[in-house]
Write a protein that holds these residues in place. Structure first.
Motif, PDB file in Angstrom:
ATOM      1  N   UNK A 134     -45.014 -50.056 -47.269  1.00  0.00           N
ATOM      2  CA  UNK A 134     -46.457 -50.260 -47.470  1.00  0.00           C
ATOM      3  C   UNK A 134     -46.729 -51.443 -48.393  1.00  0.00           C
ATOM      4  N   UNK A 135     -45.939 -51.566 -49.468  1.00  0.00           N
ATOM      5  CA  UNK A 135     -46.162 -52.655 -50.417  1.00  0.00           C
ATOM      6  C   UNK A 135     -45.804 -54.013 -49.823  1.00  0.00           C
ATOM      7  N   UNK A 136     -44.793 -54.056 -48.970  1.00  0.00           N
ATOM      8  CA  UNK A 136     -44.445 -55.325 -48.335  1.00  0.00           C
ATOM      9  C   UNK A 136     -45.592 -55.814 -47.458  1.00  0.00           C
ATOM     10  N   UNK A 137     -46.134 -54.929 -46.627  1.00  0.00           N
ATOM     11  CA  UNK A 137     -47.235 -55.328 -45.748  1.00  0.00           C
ATOM     12  C   UNK A 137     -48.470 -55.715 -46.548  1.00  0.00           C
ATOM     13  N   UNK A 321     -39.126 -63.561 -40.677  1.00  0.00           N
ATOM     14  CA  UNK A 321     -37.906 -62.763 -40.558  1.00  0.00           C
ATOM     15  C   UNK A 321     -38.174 -61.461 -39.819  1.00  0.00           C
ATOM     16  N   UNK A 322     -39.335 -60.857 -40.084  1.00  0.00           N
ATOM     17  CA  UNK A 322     -39.682 -59.631 -39.384  1.00  0.00           C
ATOM     18  C   UNK A 322     -39.868 -59.841 -37.899  1.00  0.00           C
ATOM     19  N   UNK A 323     -40.533 -60.938 -37.526  1.00  0.00           N
ATOM     20  CA  UNK A 323     -40.747 -61.244 -36.105  1.00  0.00           C
ATOM     21  C   UNK A 323     -39.411 -61.523 -35.414  1.00  0.00           C
ATOM     22  N   UNK A 324     -38.557 -62.304 -36.080  1.00  0.00           N
ATOM     23  CA  UNK A 324     -37.244 -62.603 -35.490  1.00  0.00           C
ATOM     24  C   UNK A 324     -36.418 -61.325 -35.349  1.00  0.00           C
ATOM     25  N   UNK A 325     -36.466 -60.487 -36.386  1.00  0.00           N
ATOM     26  CA  UNK A 325     -35.733 -59.232 -36.314  1.00  0.00           C
ATOM     27  C   UNK A 325     -36.244 -58.338 -35.198  1.00  0.00           C
ATOM     28  N   UNK A 339     -43.715 -51.176 -32.759  1.00  0.00           N
ATOM     29  CA  UNK A 339     -43.180 -52.488 -33.116  1.00  0.00           C
ATOM     30  C   UNK A 339     -43.254 -53.435 -31.926  1.00  0.00           C
ATOM     31  N   UNK A 340     -42.946 -52.916 -30.748  1.00  0.00           N
ATOM     32  CA  UNK A 340     -43.017 -53.748 -29.550  1.00  0.00           C
ATOM     33  C   UNK A 340     -44.441 -54.159 -29.242  1.00  0.00           C
ATOM     34  N   UNK A 378     -45.420 -55.630 -39.005  1.00  0.00           N
ATOM     35  CA  UNK A 378     -44.146 -55.728 -38.299  1.00  0.00           C
ATOM     36  C   UNK A 378     -43.012 -56.088 -39.252  1.00  0.00           C
ATOM     37  N   UNK A 379     -43.274 -57.038 -40.156  1.00  0.00           N
ATOM     38  CA  UNK A 379     -42.243 -57.426 -41.128  1.00  0.00           C
ATOM     39  C   UNK A 379     -41.841 -56.248 -42.001  1.00  0.00           C
TER      40      UNK A 379
END
Length: 563
Positions: A134-137, A321-325, A339-340, A378-379
């Motif tokens: 939650x904190x990352x987003x 990085x989240x999108x690539x992952x 996620x998709x 997503x990240x």
């Protein structure tokens, strides 16, 4: 964008402490919402409200005063009828007709967007893992950039608010068991938002339909998954497919009942020579959404603005990085449903922007505003557990500091870096909110007209609706423009036909911009000669700052001669 993961078919069992944790989350969310709302309200007030935002405020005011269908209104290519307009009507019920409604509404919308992205990022994770996600987003979205970033995200409706109900629909799918009512609610939600904004087709309807169709087809072809799981995914596919015709039917019904009409949205593929420019605007726009437009910051001459933009590059890196992952997980068929959907919506939104004709200048970034919350959520969902690292084992490690495994509890440099970055972003938000507020556009013109007792007149679009809003309706300017035959006619963009009815309305003066006035004056190119050809010779002429005000005799009603 398909996955090998199964859709959850049953609700998880509730642990004994689940109610206590839920109460703590609710209390923390309420405190965070209050703090965010205060910060975003202060930051929103640093940008002047213009006629675009004022138009939605006037529409909401009309709905509040007996015109719920907005009969006779020509709106823009986006109606906002089921999203921001009800919100503004409720705010006006409390605060009245004032430009600050746009600031409060913008702050509320972005606060809800940050919280929705945080809860979607949390997903089904609990404890430290859920909090970290939650904190990352929320951290990625925490501090919008001053200037264009604030105008796009924290002010007038610019597709930003469309992402709020979309994220709530994804949250419903993500957190609910596979019950029959979930696809029904998703169908109604997507149809509801589609009435307000056709961008929903690219960021929600098509992504959900594509992902569910691919997942169901793969399951059938590989004979994997249960029939119930496939049935649930097909039900979600049907919900997405039915949302658009439902919205079109609702819009057609509103029009049949005499309600609002949208202006046509130009839709075409960009020419080959436009693609490079579109790609550049897309890159600048994405940086601006994440608060990392270093080039725009450098143009302000403020070293602090440049430092803030550079700090936000960390958020861009996390999102990338989240999108690539997510893309890598999709290639391995290990990407979850939501996620998709987030990844597909993000890609379709950017692709349509690059390949279309909507990318005109940096203000067009509003067309890709949902990219920010989608990428942030997503990240966090993709990277949250990895950022935790060995802390995921912390709850199971011994408390004795002499135990051989206790060293795993030590704080890592990455923990310190992320905490410092979050604190830095929070400080940025505080700094942004503390900046001096900006008055509404053309405030000097509104004050002068009121002082001269000029209360009913005409002007170009840029002055009309904002002066009307700023005066609380005491001074009404109705938008007009130059016609093809060199006369002056009604401007049917964010305007009501009732405004131009000479049987019930009057107009005795016309506001023009003086020759050579700067672009900030909002000139429409109309001239005194065109005004005279349309309305006859004025009785008096005033000059105020960059404006020329033509006044006709008291008995003349300019609306009767308007083309």
């Amino acid at each position: 964008m398909i996955t090998g993961e199964s859709t959850r078919l049953a609700a998880p069992a509730r642990s004994p402490g689940s109610r206590r944790r839920a109460a703590l989350w609710a209390a923390a969310t309420a405190l965070a919402a209050a703090a965010l709302l205060a910060g975003y309200l202060g930051q929103s007030r640093t940008v002047s409200v213009g006629s675009d935002g004022a138009s939605q405020a006037l529409q909401a005011w009309d709905m509040l005063h007996g015109n719920p269908l907005l009969r006779g209104w020509w709106v823009t290519d986006v109606s906002f009828y089921t999203t921001e307009l009800p919100q503004y009507a409720l705010l006006e019920l409390v605060r009245g007709l004032t430009p600050d409604v746009m600031h409060v509404g913008g702050a509320m919308t972005y606060t809800l967007l940050v919280l929705a992205a945080a809860f979607l990022a949390r997903g089904r994770a609990r404890g430290r893992a859920g909090l970290t996600r939650a904190l990352v987003a929320a951290g990625i979205m925490l501090a919008p950039q001053l200037g264009p970033g604030t105008e796009t995200l924290v002010l007038s409706p610019d597709h930003t608010g469309t992402a709020v109900p979309v994220l709530l629909a994804w949250l419903l799918i993500d957190r609910s068991a596979a019950r029959w009512y979930v696809p029904v609610l998703v169908w109604l939600a997507l149809a509801w938002v589609s009435v307000a904004d056709t961008l929903t087709l690219f960021v929600a309807v098509l992504p959900l339909a594509l992902v569910c169709a691919l997942r169901a087809a793969r399951g059938v072809l590989r004979n994997s998954g249960s029939p119930r799981e496939h049935g649930y995914e097909l039900a979600l596919l049907a919900a997405a497919v039915l949302a658009t015709p439902t919205a079109l039917a609702a819009t057609a019904l509103i029009r049949a009942l005499g309600g609002w009409q949208v202006n046509g949205l130009p839709t075409a593929l960009a020419a080959a020579g436009q693609l490079a420019g579109n790609a550049r605007l897309t890159g600048e726009g994405v940086l601006g959404l994440f608060g990392a437009d270093v080039f725009a910051a450098a143009s302000t001459g403020s070293a602090l603005a440049v430092a803030f933009a550079i700090a936000h590059l960390a958020g861009v890196a996390l999102a990338a990085a989240g999108v690539i992952g997510a893309a890598a997980a999709a290639a391995r068929r290990r990407l979850g449903l939501i996620d998709a959907v987030l990844l597909t919506g993000l890609v379709l939104n950017l692709a349509a922007y690059v390949a279309g004709v909507q990318a005109v200048n940096i203000t067009s970034t509003r067309e890709i505003a949902p990219v920010l919350p989608f990428a942030a959520a997503l990240a966090a969902r993709q990277l949250g557990d990895r950022l935790l690292g060995d802390r995921l084992l912390g709850d199971r490690l011994p408390a004795d500091p002499d135990h051989p495994a206790a060293h795993r509890r030590r704080v890592r440099p990455l923990d310190c870096a992320l905490s410092a970055l979050l604190a830095c972003y929070a400080a940025m938000l505080g700094y942004n909110a503390a900046q001096s507020p900006s008055p509404p556009q053309y405030a000097n013109l509104a004050a002068w007209l009121s002082a001269e007792h000029l209360t009913e007149g005409l002007s170009g679009y840029h002055q009309a609706n904002i002066v009307t809003l700023e005066s609380g309706g005491a001074v009404t300017l109705r938008p007009v423009t130059r016609t093809r035959v060199g006369l002056i006619g009604a401007y049917t963009w964010n305007a009501s036909a009732a405004w131009f009815d000479p049987a019930s309305r009057t107009a005795t003066f016309l506001v023009l911009t003086a020759p050579g006035a700067p672009a900030s004056a909002g000139g429409e190119g109309m001239t005194v000669a065109e005004a005279t050809a349309t309305f006859g010779r004025p009785a008096r002429t005033y000059r105020h700052d960059e404006y020329v005000i033509l006044l006709w005799p008291r008995g003349d009603n300019l609306l009767a001669r308007l083309r």
